[in-house]
Design an enzyme around this catalytic site. Sequence first.
Site, PDB file in Angstrom:
ATOM      1  N   ASP A   1      -9.204   3.295  -2.523  1.00  0.00           N
ATOM      2  CA  ASP A   1      -9.762   3.733  -1.317  1.00  0.00           C
ATOM      3  C   ASP A   1     -10.661   4.545  -1.269  1.00  0.00           C
ATOM      4  O   ASP A   1     -11.291   5.757  -1.439  1.00  0.00           O
ATOM      5  CB  ASP A   1      -8.995   4.877  -0.197  1.00  0.00           C
ATOM      6  CG  ASP A   1      -7.672   4.195   0.355  1.00  0.00           C
ATOM      7  OD1 ASP A   1      -7.875   3.651   0.339  1.00  0.00           O
ATOM      8  OD2 ASP A   1      -6.627   4.979   1.214  1.00  0.00           O
TER       9      ASP A   1
ATOM     10  N   GLU B   1       2.623   4.868  -4.183  1.00  0.00           N
ATOM     11  CA  GLU B   1       2.452   4.945  -5.438  1.00  0.00           C
ATOM     12  C   GLU B   1       3.672   6.442  -6.000  1.00  0.00           C
ATOM     13  O   GLU B   1       4.100   7.348  -7.211  1.00  0.00           O
ATOM     14  CB  GLU B   1       1.637   6.373  -5.369  1.00  0.00           C
ATOM     15  CG  GLU B   1      -0.415   5.883  -5.513  1.00  0.00           C
ATOM     16  CD  GLU B   1      -0.687   5.159  -4.493  1.00  0.00           C
ATOM     17  OE1 GLU B   1      -0.979   4.458  -4.432  1.00  0.00           O
ATOM     18  OE2 GLU B   1       0.044   5.917  -3.068  1.00  0.00           O
TER      19      GLU B   1
ATOM     20  N   ASP C   1       0.855  -1.125   0.052  1.00  0.00           N
ATOM     21  CA  ASP C   1      -0.234  -0.049   0.284  1.00  0.00           C
ATOM     22  C   ASP C   1       0.647   1.311  -0.243  1.00  0.00           C
ATOM     23  O   ASP C   1       2.049   1.517   0.496  1.00  0.00           O
ATOM     24  CB  ASP C   1      -0.967   0.278   1.976  1.00  0.00           C
ATOM     25  CG  ASP C   1      -1.788   0.284   1.091  1.00  0.00           C
ATOM     26  OD1 ASP C   1      -2.069   1.856   0.523  1.00  0.00           O
ATOM     27  OD2 ASP C   1      -2.734   1.255   2.623  1.00  0.00           O
TER      28      ASP C   1
END
Length: 784
Positions: A477, A406, A403
């Site tokens: 999310d 990015e 997670d």
Amino acid sequence: MFGQIQDYQKKKNKVIINYEQHSGEVEFISPSIVNFFAPISNQRRFSRAVEEIKGDNNISFEVTEDVGIILKTEQLKVVIHDQFKVDIYDKDDEIISKDYRGERKPFIRRGKGDIIAEEGHQIIKGNIKNRIEVLKEMTGEEYFYGLGEQTGPLNKKGYRYQMWNTDDPSPHVESFESLYKSIPFVIILKDGLAYGLFFDNTYRSYFDLGKESSQYLYYGVDNGNLNYYFIYGPSIKEVVEKYTYLTGRTPLPQLWTLGYHQSRYSYDSENRVREVADKLREKDIPCDAIYLDIDYMDGYRVFTWDQEKFPNFEKLISDLKKQGFKVVTIVDPGIKKDNGYLVYDEGLSNGYFARDKDGIPYVNRVWPGESLYPDFSSEEVRKWWADKQNTLLETGVAGIWNDMNEPASFDGPLPVDLQFENEGHQTDHQEIHNVYGHLMARASAEGIKKYSGKRPFVITRAAYAGTQKYSTVWTGDNQSFWEHLRMSLSMLMNLGLSGMAFCGVDLGGFSFDCSGELLARWVQAGAFTPLFRNHSAAYTRDQEPWCFDLETERIYRNYVKLRYRLIPYLYDLFWQEQKTGLPIIRPLVLHYQDDENTYELNDQFLVGENILVAPIVQQGQLARAVYLPSGRWVDYWTKEIIEGGRYILRKTPLDTCPIFIKEGSLIPNYKVEDDLDSEKQELILDLYPGDLNYVHYQDDGESFNYQKGEYNLYQFEVTCSQGLTISINKIHQKYKSYKKFTFMINNYQAEEVLVDGQPHFFQNDGNRVLLVVASDVKEIKIEQ
């Protein structure tokens, strides 16, 4: 940019064209896949997505000159003009794709945007001129698919997007131009024919699919080289097959990964994890995996666990395993800046972290506080990271959840001039940003494979084209909104068309508070998505199914059990996907390209080719229209046979999701158990009569022994003339076989059943025939 053609040279599968300012290359990967390349920034040809192509190195094509340079294969004619303009025709000289010759003509925005921005309105920036631009002519008849998980409907016509992996937890709506993944691949369907464009450049790029002008498709990129592939179908299925041939296909997963997964941010103590696990078994809700979010760690230090909250970490995992649960732990890229913390110390001493332009390890802030970022663009760093996975694997952890990759940061975005090693070709963050999560997932997968010997299970939020080779993905999310349930369907269908066969969403929504009705409707859709995970955020209401009411719990249990019955069908689809690249969840247009009614169906999907699902995506909706393509379909619940090629109306009380089976289908089922660990002795075959040929795959569900031939293939051939005949052929038998087959033959009544020529017991149960046979039978004849 290029100028006029000066000359050209043919070299094997390639033609190099020299222009006044630049050179361009046209290379045939196959007779229907063409790569267009121009070294704008540098001479290096390198791809993070296309790692290995085992193709024909001697493709036959002709080169002639007329108005431009004409290249002809057995399937395509490619005409190259001045300014590296490209027109592509099929073998019958019909135009497929044509470069736009005019100037960009964006629509006018009137007024002063800065004024309304003061009130908080989002301002859309003007159209930017990019270093590299490609414009393809539009006629108005195009439909656009792909581009990964972007918001909006299935058909992306009239939208624009940016490829720049972005962590933005605010509610995702259609104005979002960037999300967590960058997959610069679009499928164009026009006049019943399909082709794909894959722009393999990792810098920030821009797609405008007829928003600024209905006259052209626009692609622009900040930097790097011009590098794109034209992929001719002419079917969407063939485009997907060829695209995944280039970028890779999802490998066969472990069987347990197809089960139900329970997660939350966070199950933050050993006692809470045990409570959830016990409740799942008490409530008779099958489940194979429980996830541990960041609170299991010691101060958010990756590859550690909190000794106070989890004092018996290994015993916990061992006890859960005895109950049939696997544990999946989150691992973020941010490494806590903390002397004495082994991962930080090793990374710092070996120079494994990304550096600023002055060579100093870069620090930003994420969950652990001040943190550094591993440079996954270095093979040495990836090997180090792969080795670190064993810290968790040796405790019994079964999967890794990547997670915040990015990469996310709390104190502003990472600087664009941040330096990365890039396999010995130093570059900056602009080039690496979109592949940072891709490379992290690759390292995680390689570590799991090395230390467990099992098929890796990695789940990643950030991705690039080709990540499917290493990881499953989820859409990040989302929110507990009906709109996000609706939008998730088109997201998953386009992810599948973009090569991401193993994909899912946070069932029930991550943020906000889910209602019982929304959760019931979401599990009805989620039961058919490849990744089947309930996940919710801190400080939202508990989202486990028993936390609502008895009706929600009952509906949830029933659809989780439906998922577990369908596991062998889903596993067969993954086995087929390795060969075809076709996803598990599919838009109807994939199989019904000649039917324009399927081109923009946003709220229906196919699971494989045989199951059609039409979820409810609006609050209080007690009926809905369902489009059934041509052919005959069987209502899964009532067994009613319905002629397709039309819309029908179905009542949809809260416990009912419309599901239809294509006539002439065999759907393998398993008996429902708490988890998928036990050896399967029985295969249940849910048969919807019609002439068919179905191949079922079986192996040990976890190892790589199938690559050595240790698997079974069962061929079931059904013919319906003069009664019903089922022929069973074991076309490959190198693994332990089932002991018995149970046939459920729908909409059929039997007078006599012969098994290998001998009368056999059967039962007419309502409007179906029930029949149990040994797994070594070869032929079943059923007389009405």
